[in-house]
Design a protein around this motif. Structure first.
Motif, short mmCIF file in Angstrom:
data_model
loop_
_atom_site.label_atom_id
_atom_site.label_comp_id
_atom_site.label_asym_id
_atom_site.label_seq_id
_atom_site.Cartn_x
_atom_site.Cartn_y
_atom_site.Cartn_z
N LEU A 134 7.76 -7.28 5.27
CA LEU A 134 7.13 -5.96 5.31
C LEU A 134 7.89 -4.97 4.44
O LEU A 134 7.29 -4.24 3.64
CB LEU A 134 7.13 -5.50 6.77
N THR A 135 9.22 -4.97 4.57
CA THR A 135 10.03 -4.04 3.80
C THR A 135 9.82 -4.26 2.31
O THR A 135 9.52 -3.33 1.57
CB THR A 135 11.53 -4.25 4.10
N ALA A 193 6.32 -3.50 1.09
CA ALA A 193 6.03 -2.07 1.09
C ALA A 193 6.74 -1.37 -0.05
O ALA A 193 6.22 -0.41 -0.62
CB ALA A 193 6.45 -1.46 2.42
N LEU A 194 7.94 -1.85 -0.41
CA LEU A 194 8.69 -1.15 -1.45
C LEU A 194 8.25 -1.55 -2.84
O LEU A 194 8.26 -0.73 -3.76
CB LEU A 194 10.19 -1.42 -1.29
N LEU A 195 7.83 -2.80 -3.01
CA LEU A 195 7.39 -3.24 -4.33
C LEU A 195 5.99 -2.70 -4.60
O LEU A 195 5.26 -2.38 -3.66
CB LEU A 195 7.36 -4.77 -4.39
N PHE A 235 -0.49 -3.40 4.11
CA PHE A 235 0.31 -3.82 2.97
C PHE A 235 -0.19 -5.10 2.36
O PHE A 235 0.51 -5.78 1.63
CB PHE A 235 1.77 -4.00 3.37
#
Lengths: 320, 326
Positions: free
Chosen positions: B176-177, B180-182, B267
């Protein structure tokens, strides 16, 4: 034993440092920054962004940022980027919300999985065994939120069980008894839904483990002695079959964080998983990193605990 | 009469000398007994056909158009006919009927499901491909060259500690991290799911390699002077592949579920790609007005993931040496 524990704790601390460095670099090297979350905001001028970046140490080199993070975490002064609240109390509060959900779900999983698994192992190949196997696979194969949505529709219509949040709005003034009951009532569906997958998976493990144990020589010996079937199964077979599950007990710990995002999101449960999700959306690096760090601590503690428990319950295993 | 007796006697004498069956025949025989797994195989075969058809018919030769917006026909239930007066003839659905109904923009859900079959399946396969590749590579290195020294630690220690590090991350949270960041892209989702799920494979392969390395055929191969590369890839990998195959089959199911969970959180794969996950999570908003938007993709995911899981379980049983003799 003591030497084993000391060495393992030291090894795990080293692992923890590596994990946190990796998490830190992954998050900081990925594109996207807290200052860019709201680019359309007209009040965000370049000098504001520069000030935010300076305040969060985002202009410093990565290793310095890591040092700042460790220092702040250690002194308990780590602040969230989003609302400038201290991170640790925030996480602690959410952790306390997640805990009852986690405990209820775990209890449900263990109480349902064992009888189902043992039963289908004893009657291997029977209609019960085959149908419970199929149901277990069906439950594993359903997307968690799909099943939850269907359940919510049905449950709200038929029983009127609450499915949103932890407590009824405006219940604060009520008697403590009512508040407690309200809390429990709100726990029912979320914990049931997060337990279902666990029941399906664990009952499969229990089944295969029991099958393995039932084929052993000591079980045949017990039968040959003329013991009752119940004694054979529950005294001789089950006790030995339980061994691997002792280790699973330790591995449950990290489930406190990782497994709950979806269900906390569905049921609007203000827990740890949801805090993580919100932090990711807001690029709230300190919160993400700290939750990740706590998850790693829980995982490592869990594996250590399971190693030790295994040695305690199984005399064949010697820790060196 | 006499001849016959001699013949049967000869047969009885000769039969044990013939090889009973090849490993493949043995595998097929055991696998066929498991009717549920065979049913799973049939479903998967249908799915592959559907996915290929989806790729061809929605992107190369556009028979089912996924992008035509027909607002007058939005939320048409399954098997309903387009309203001829308002929907122009050239944007009528294929066969003149909305097989799975239409969504909130009047797009044909059947076409989107076909397109999504290919995308969902390729997410599953590429993610698992990446994870199996890394798993075999690292597990193989660690099992075969484990004793080699690299500075102060052995290759085995290095790789296994790295595996432990990866196991420390809560997988879904990590996915998820990163997702979400890419920047949102279907390839990032495949790669991230692949990169976070190879640990089990690496451990299996390492364990298999450790035991295979001591076995006679490998020692014989080494004594014959066969190059290491050949020993590893021709002699050891095929023998270590069984548990990998099982976990890969189940891994595809897991990847499809992970994609749908990511879609649920917003996402997942972004439009214009349709996947079953994002059709389902878009459909959840219309669960009362247009239940088919929710139930059709949900049921499709369920059936396919179930088929993968059952086939994986059938493979596990058929490849399990303990069950071989029975």
């Amino acid at each position: 034993m003591l030497a084993f524990i000391t060495r393992n704790v030291l090894q795990r601390i080293l692992l923890l440092v590596i994990v946190s460095i990796m998490a830190h670099s992954v998050i900081h090297l990925a594109p996207g920054e807290p200052s860019q979350v709201d680019p359309a905001n007209p009040r965000m001028k370049p000098e504001d962004i520069a000030r935010i970046r300076a305040a969060f140490h985002l202009d410093d080199p990565l290793y310095l940022q890591y040092v700042y993070w460790v220092k702040d975490l250690y002194s308990g002064e780590l602040k969230s980027f989003k609302d400038n609240q201290p991170v640790l109390p925030k996480i602690w509060g959410r952790f306390l919300n997640s805990l009852p959900l986690f405990i209820c779900a775990t209890l449900l999983v263990w109480t349902f999985a064992f009888p189902t698994g043992i039963h289908s192992a004893i009657r291997r190949g029977s209609v019960y065994d085959r149908s419970s196997t199929f149901v277990a696979y069906a439950l594993i194969s359903l997307p968690g939120f799909f099943l939850s949505y269907i359940m919510v529709l049905w449950v709200v219509e038929v029983f009127g069980v609450p499915v949103i949040g932890m407590k009824t709005f405006g219940i604060e003034g009520a008697q403590p008894v009512f508040r407690l009951m309200d809390r429990i009532w709100h726990l029912v569906i979320p914990s049931l839904m997060s337990a279902i997958l666990g029941v399906a998976v664990l009952s499969r493990y229990v089944r295969s483990q029991m099958l393995e144990v039932i084929g052993q020589d000591y079980v045949r010996t017990a039968r040959a002695k003329g013991l009752e079937e119940d004694t054979v199964i529950y005294r001789h077979a089950l006790r030995n079959g339980l061994l691997p599950f002792v280790t699973m007990f330790g591995l449950l710990l990290p489930g406190l964080i990782g497994g709950s995002v979806i269900f906390e999101q569905i049921f609007a449960w203000p827990g740890l998983g949801r805090l993580g999700y919100e932090a990711i959306l807001a690029r709230d690096f300190p919160v993400i990193l700290t939750i990740n760090f706590i998850a790693a601590v829980l995982t490592l503690a869990g594996t250590l605990l399971s190693d030790i428990l295994y040695a305690v319950v199984d005399p064949r295993i010697r820790l060196q | 009469m006499n001849n016959q007796t001699i013949d049967t006697a000869q047969e009885m004498h000769e039969e044990p000398l013939l090889p009973h069956e090849t490993p493949w025949e043995e595998f097929v025989r055991i696998f066929q007994k498991d009717r549920i797994a065979v049913a799973g195989c049939v479903i998967l075969a249908c799915l592959f056909v559907a996915a290929m058809a989806g790729k061809v018919l929605t992107e190369w030769v556009i028979v089912f158009d996924t992008e035509i917006v027909r607002l007058p026909d939005k939320f048409s239930p399954p098997l309903s006919f387009p309203s001829d007066e308002v929907v122009a003839l050239d944007i009528q659905p294929t066969f003149g009927v909305y097989v799975f109904g239409t969504d909130e923009l009047g797009r044909d859900v059947f076409a989107r499901m076909l397109q999504g079959a290919f995308v969902s399946l390729s997410i599953g396969f590429i993610a698992v491909g990446i994870s199996v590749f890394i798993g075999i590579l690292l597990g193989g290195l660690s099992g075969f060259y484990g004793k080699m020294k690299l500075g102060f630690m052995t290759v085995d220690t290095l790789i296994m500690r790295f595996t432990d590090v990866m196991l420390c991350f809560p997988t879904f949270f990590l996915i998820l991290t990163v997702v979400a960041l890419l920047p949102p892209s279907i390839y990032n989702i495949m790669i991230v799911i692949g990169l976070t799920s190879w640990m089990g494979t690496a451990r299996f392969v390492r364990a298999e390699f450790l035991s295979l390395r001591e076995q006679d055929f490998v020692i014989a191969a080494q004594a014959l002077g066969i190059p290491e590369r050949r020993i590893i890839f021709r002699h050891m990998v095929p023998n270590a592949i069984a548990p990998v195959l099982v976990s890969a089959t189940i891994g595809v199911a897991g990847a499809i579920l992970t994609e749908s969970a990511l879609s649920f959180l917003g996402f997942g794969v972004q439009p214009p790609y349709a996947t079953w996950g994002n059709i389902l999570s878009d459909g959840k908003g219309f669960i009362f007005d247009a239940p088919w938007l929710f139930f059709i993709p949900g049921f499709a995911i369920f059936v396919v993931v179930l088929a993968f899981n059952l086939v994986g379980e059938g493979l596990r049983e058929a490849l399990n040496p303990k069950l071989r003799s029975r």
